[in-house]
Scaffold this active site. Structure first.
Site, PDB file in Angstrom:
ATOM      1  CD  GLU A  25       1.917  -1.334  -3.846  1.00  0.00           C
ATOM      2  OE1 GLU A  25       2.318  -0.256  -4.335  1.00  0.00           O
ATOM      3  OE2 GLU A  25       1.784  -1.507  -2.624  1.00  0.00           O
ATOM      4  CE  LYS A  87       3.399   7.403  -2.821  1.00  0.00           C
ATOM      5  NZ  LYS A  87       3.753   7.889  -1.468  1.00  0.00           N
ATOM      6  CB  VAL A 107      -2.713   0.596  -2.202  1.00  0.00           C
ATOM      7  CG1 VAL A 107      -4.079  -0.018  -1.900  1.00  0.00           C
ATOM      8  CG2 VAL A 107      -1.595  -0.293  -1.652  1.00  0.00           C
ATOM      9  CB  SER A 141      -2.820   6.962   2.533  1.00  0.00           C
ATOM     10  OG  SER A 141      -2.681   6.366   1.255  1.00  0.00           O
ATOM     11  CG  ASP A 143      -3.177   3.655  -0.506  1.00  0.00           C
ATOM     12  OD1 ASP A 143      -3.135   4.150  -1.645  1.00  0.00           O
ATOM     13  OD2 ASP A 143      -2.204   3.097   0.042  1.00  0.00           O
ATOM     14  CE  LYS A 160       5.441  -0.306   6.487  1.00  0.00           C
ATOM     15  NZ  LYS A 160       4.379  -0.184   5.477  1.00  0.00           N
TER      16      LYS A 160
END
Ligand code: PSU
Ligand code: MN
Length: 304
Positions: A25, A87, A107, A141, A143, A160
């Protein structure tokens, strides 16, 4: 091939031979690490994939064209532009393409473009997830929904603890996303190899992982797979140091009213500064480690 998509010669050649290709990515370059380490790392990760016998395909949008396979100067450009590059997640792709702009893919967006290109394995550092406090903010997210629908395996170092890891795992279960932990009994927490959460599914070889991917997709079960690869112990952060930095950065983000797509880049940059740059070294080491595992999985998948 989609009319908006360009493959580099190296990627196009590998795909036509059925050779292993690993997607990478680009938001990690522009928004995940500071210049010039970001571009240096992206090039080192590509070199690691090649040394492992696969072909790297770094994915981004350049002048409105979807790209799978970037040149060194395009990687350097994304690194140098940093946060001035958009982004790009799923919802942004159409507008960036239509306006001929540049975009660094998250991602989610990288999975979409990888699938379009016919690339099944993708290596990154960390995936987005359910944020801490999501019961108030609804910050989840994109993602995670992408993992629920797009058929690409994402090798990462877990999630994380800027995120709510238990809620992230619950969400992935709801979306039907298998979560494999490679050679570990706990889901890893990015900077540390352990999160305290038991791995539902442990696999110890790339062959075993590739066989699962093949079975899932051949059965017509669309959607992604998370392959969580614990950071090697020699590169781990002390849990108390990283924990304190994350707590402090979360308070700062909330005080500053950071919202939406700015939250993750803000947290990554603050955690790096609050750890005196140590978290960046861990981050780079785990990405390299993920590139090696993703290459091994891509090699095994190409054999099936
Ligand atoms: N986690 C990292 N480094 C990153 C990201 C996440 O350790 O660079 C990036 C990835 O591109 C990921 C994105 O897809 O942040 C998630 O952003 P958000 O939380 O806004 O969905
Ligand atoms: Mn978000």
């Amino acid at each position: 091939m989609n009319e908006y998509l360009d493959l580099s010669e190296e990627v196009s050649d590998a795909l036509s031979r059925g050779a292993p290709v690993v997607a990478l990515e680009s938001t990690i370059i522009s928004h995940g690490m500071p210049f010039p380490r970001n571009a240096e790392t992206a090039l080192a990760v590509e070199a690691e994939v090649r040394a492992s016998g696969a072909v790297p395909a770094t994915i981004a949008i350049i002048s409105g064209r979807l790209k799978a396979g970037l040149s060194e100067s395009q990687i350097g450009f994304l690194g140098e532009r940093g946060h001035r590059v958009a982004k790009v997640s799923r919802r942004d792709i159409g507008r960036i393409v239509a306006s001929g702009a540049d975009g660094a893919t998250t991602v989610a967006a990288t999975m979409i473009i990888a699938e379009m290109a016919g690339i099944r394995v993708f290596a990154t550092g960390g995936i987005g997830g359910v944020h801490r406090g999501a019961e108030r903010t609804m910050d989840v997210s994109a993602d995670l929904d992408e993992l629920g629908r797009t058929s690409v395996a994402v090798v990462c170092a877990g999630a994380k603890s800027i995120l709510d890891i238990p809620m992230t795992l619950e969400y992935l279960e709801t979306k039907g996303v298998p979560v494999v932990v490679y050679r570990g009994d706990e889901f890893p927490a990015f900077y540390t190899s352990r999160s305290g959460l038991k791995a539902e599914l442990r696999m110890d070889s790339a062959t075993e992982i590739a066989a699962m991917l093949k079975a899932k997709w051949t059965l017509g079960l669309a959607g992604g797979v998370v392959i969580a690869n614990p950071i090697p112990v020699e590169y781990e952060m002390p849990a108390d140091v990283i924990g304190a930095a994350i707590e402090k950065a979360l308070v700062e983000a909330s005080t500053a009213g950071v919202r939406g797509k700015d939250v993750t880049p803000f947290m990554l940059a603050r955690v790096k500064d609050l750890t005196g740059g140590d978290s960046l070294e861990s981050n780079i080491a785990l990405v390299m480690n993920n590139a090696r595992l993703a290459s091994a999985v891509a090699l095994e998948y190409a054999r099936l």
